[in-house]
Design a protein around this motif. Structure first.
Motif, short mmCIF file in Angstrom:
data_model
loop_
_atom_site.label_atom_id
_atom_site.label_comp_id
_atom_site.label_asym_id
_atom_site.label_seq_id
_atom_site.Cartn_x
_atom_site.Cartn_y
_atom_site.Cartn_z
N LYS B 55 86.29 -63.93 78.01
CA LYS B 55 85.67 -62.60 78.06
C LYS B 55 86.69 -61.50 78.27
O LYS B 55 86.41 -60.48 78.91
CB LYS B 55 84.59 -62.55 79.17
N LEU B 56 87.86 -61.72 77.72
CA LEU B 56 88.89 -60.69 77.81
C LEU B 56 88.90 -59.81 76.57
O LEU B 56 89.42 -58.70 76.58
CB LEU B 56 90.27 -61.33 78.02
N ILE B 57 88.35 -60.34 75.48
CA ILE B 57 88.21 -59.52 74.27
C ILE B 57 86.85 -59.80 73.64
O ILE B 57 86.22 -60.83 73.91
CB ILE B 57 89.31 -59.81 73.23
N THR B 58 86.43 -58.88 72.81
CA THR B 58 85.27 -59.10 71.94
C THR B 58 85.71 -58.87 70.51
O THR B 58 86.76 -58.27 70.26
CB THR B 58 84.12 -58.14 72.27
N MET B 59 84.93 -59.37 69.57
CA MET B 59 85.27 -59.22 68.16
C MET B 59 84.02 -58.87 67.36
O MET B 59 82.92 -59.27 67.72
CB MET B 59 85.88 -60.51 67.63
N TYR B 60 84.23 -58.12 66.30
CA TYR B 60 83.12 -57.86 65.38
C TYR B 60 83.67 -57.78 63.96
O TYR B 60 84.85 -57.50 63.75
CB TYR B 60 82.38 -56.58 65.76
N GLN B 61 82.80 -58.04 63.00
CA GLN B 61 83.21 -58.03 61.59
C GLN B 61 83.17 -56.62 61.02
O GLN B 61 82.31 -55.82 61.39
CB GLN B 61 82.27 -58.91 60.78
#
Lengths: 105, 105
Positions: B55-61
């Motif tokens: 939970k240190l980064i999030t990602m999205y397309q």
DNA sequence: ACTTACGGTAAGCAAATACTTACCATTAAG
DNA sequence: CTTAATGGTAAGTATTTGCTTACCGTAAGT
């Protein structure tokens, strides 16, 4: 701000985190740290060395016993790093938000 | 308080710290993270997975690109852990100080 | 002086993990 | 429809690193 490179490395290991947390409540001798843990005393010694070099603990002699206690330097360095990191991330986020807002008007 | 076990593990690796810090100033696509680093893109993908699970980064397309950005959850969890740790260590220290003071009177 | 308790270091081993190449899936662009 | 760009996954390798046993040194107790 990477004064805490070693600190992050050190706390990357679960056994070292256990040791670290054991010392939170009180100073302990090496032998006291070792029992209760599932690893041998020499292993503990090696972990303590890493924690010491990361400035997360300090040690002093008391007779034949080596007493370990948490070192404020490393802890505060990490805390500072995360504070700083978060502030800068937030600032960057706001900057980008303003920027994209401009693009939409 | 060990909600950040994975976070400490994740930031225990220097390459992951590099990636993490790259994302501090702005969101980046995987490919952007990879160049400038000395490791291959698949390696970066694997590191990103670890950072994501911590939970240190999030990602999205965004089209074909996967955009990465820092996740407040992990960062704040670590900060909280260290704050807490330090407060308790300090409290314990004071308690012991008072105790030994008593012993000397 | 001898013994016991404590703990650091070395060498070797085992397990974890970071990295690579190869491959495949998806999305956009020509 | 074909091609290019992006990136996730798998398998295998190599490095790292955590652990153990063995050994030695030092300080206190008898």
């Amino acid at each position: 701000m990477s004064a805490c490179e070693k600190a992050f490395n050190a706390l990357g290991d679960p056994t070292r985190r256990l040791i670290f947390e054991k010392l939170r409540d009180r100073p302990l001798a090496v032998v006291d740290i070792a029992d209760g843990l599932s690893v041998s005393r020499p292993a503990v010694s090696q972990h303590l060395k890493v924690l010491r070099e990361a400035k997360l603990i300090t040690m002093y002699q008391k007779g034949t016993r080596s007493i370990c206690q948490v070192d404020r330097e490393g802890v505060l360095a990490m805390r500072n790093y995360l504070d700083n990191f978060w502030n800068e991330a937030l600032a960057a986020f706001k900057l980008i938000a303003e920027q994209t807002e401009k693009d939409h008007e």
